[in-house]
Design an enzyme around this catalytic site. Sequence first.
Site, PDB file in Angstrom:
ATOM      1  N   ASN A   1       0.813  -1.200   0.000  1.00 33.02           N
ATOM      2  CA  ASN A   1       0.000   0.000   0.000  1.00 33.02           C
ATOM      3  C   ASN A   1       0.854   1.261   0.000  1.00 33.02           C
ATOM      4  O   ASN A   1       0.492   2.238  -0.640  1.00 33.02           O
ATOM      5  CB  ASN A   1      -0.924   0.020   1.210  1.00 33.02           C
ATOM      6  CG  ASN A   1      -2.055  -0.979   1.100  1.00 33.02           C
ATOM      7  OD1 ASN A   1      -2.320  -1.515   0.039  1.00 33.02           O
ATOM      8  ND2 ASN A   1      -2.712  -1.224   2.205  1.00 33.02           N
ATOM      9  N   HIS A   6      -3.479   1.648  -2.439  1.00 30.61           N
ATOM     10  CA  HIS A   6      -4.423   0.642  -1.948  1.00 30.61           C
ATOM     11  C   HIS A   6      -4.908  -0.292  -3.053  1.00 30.61           C
ATOM     12  O   HIS A   6      -5.117  -1.478  -2.804  1.00 30.61           O
ATOM     13  CB  HIS A   6      -5.605   1.322  -1.262  1.00 30.61           C
ATOM     14  CG  HIS A   6      -5.221   1.967   0.024  1.00 30.61           C
ATOM     15  ND1 HIS A   6      -4.913   1.243   1.148  1.00 30.61           N
ATOM     16  CD2 HIS A   6      -5.060   3.271   0.358  1.00 30.61           C
ATOM     17  CE1 HIS A   6      -4.590   2.068   2.120  1.00 30.61           C
ATOM     18  NE2 HIS A   6      -4.667   3.303   1.669  1.00 30.61           N
ATOM     19  N   ASP A  10      -4.599  -4.216  -2.691  1.00 27.40           N
ATOM     20  CA  ASP A  10      -5.785  -5.066  -2.782  1.00 27.40           C
ATOM     21  C   ASP A  10      -5.609  -6.155  -3.836  1.00 27.40           C
ATOM     22  O   ASP A  10      -6.028  -7.296  -3.638  1.00 27.40           O
ATOM     23  CB  ASP A  10      -7.030  -4.235  -3.101  1.00 27.40           C
ATOM     24  CG  ASP A  10      -7.462  -3.366  -1.925  1.00 27.40           C
ATOM     25  OD1 ASP A  10      -6.959  -3.565  -0.804  1.00 27.40           O
ATOM     26  OD2 ASP A  10      -8.313  -2.481  -2.152  1.00 27.40           O
ATOM     27  N   GLU A  36      -2.810  -8.251   6.094  1.00 28.23           N
ATOM     28  CA  GLU A  36      -2.196  -9.037   5.026  1.00 28.23           C
ATOM     29  C   GLU A  36      -1.804 -10.432   5.507  1.00 28.23           C
ATOM     30  O   GLU A  36      -0.970 -11.094   4.912  1.00 28.23           O
ATOM     31  CB  GLU A  36      -0.972  -8.306   4.483  1.00 28.23           C
ATOM     32  CG  GLU A  36       0.066  -8.026   5.540  1.00 28.23           C
ATOM     33  CD  GLU A  36       1.184  -7.127   5.076  1.00 28.23           C
ATOM     34  OE1 GLU A  36       2.265  -7.222   5.659  1.00 28.23           O
ATOM     35  OE2 GLU A  36       0.984  -6.341   4.142  1.00 28.23           O
TER      36      GLU A  36
END
Length: 126
Positions: A1, A6, A10, A36
Site C-alpha cells: 500500500n 491501496h 488489494d 495481510e
Amino acid sequence: NDTYGHAGGDEVLRILANTLKQSVGNQGIVGRLGGEEFGIFLPSTDLEKGQQVAANICQTMRQVQMIVEGRSIGITLSIGGTLHAATTAIGHSLKIADRRLYKAKHAGRDQYDFGDEGQASQLLRG
C-alpha cells in the site's frame, strides 16, 4: 500500500488468496486473519507435507508478475507455520505460527519457518 497504493495492495491480496486456495485445494481451509495475514489449516498433515506446501506457495508467488502503473513488479511472501496437536488450543498454535512468521520476515523475507512446537526454528527458502 505504501509504494503502490491501496488498489495495488488489494490486487496483491486477491492474487495471494487465490494462490493459497489453489495450493491447498480440497485438502485444507484458507482464511484471512487480518490485514495481510492469512491462515491455512491442513488437517492430517505431517511436517514434511506442511513444509512442501509452504515451499510451493513461496515459489508460486515468486513467479507472479503484476503490472502497476505500467511497471512489472514481483510478489514475495514470508510464511510461519507449525503442526497443531488436537490436545493444544488453536490460539496457542496460532501464536507459535505467528512467531515463526516474524522470524522469517526479520531474516530477510521470501522464506518460510515451519516446524512443530518443540522443534527449533529453521528458515528455508521455497
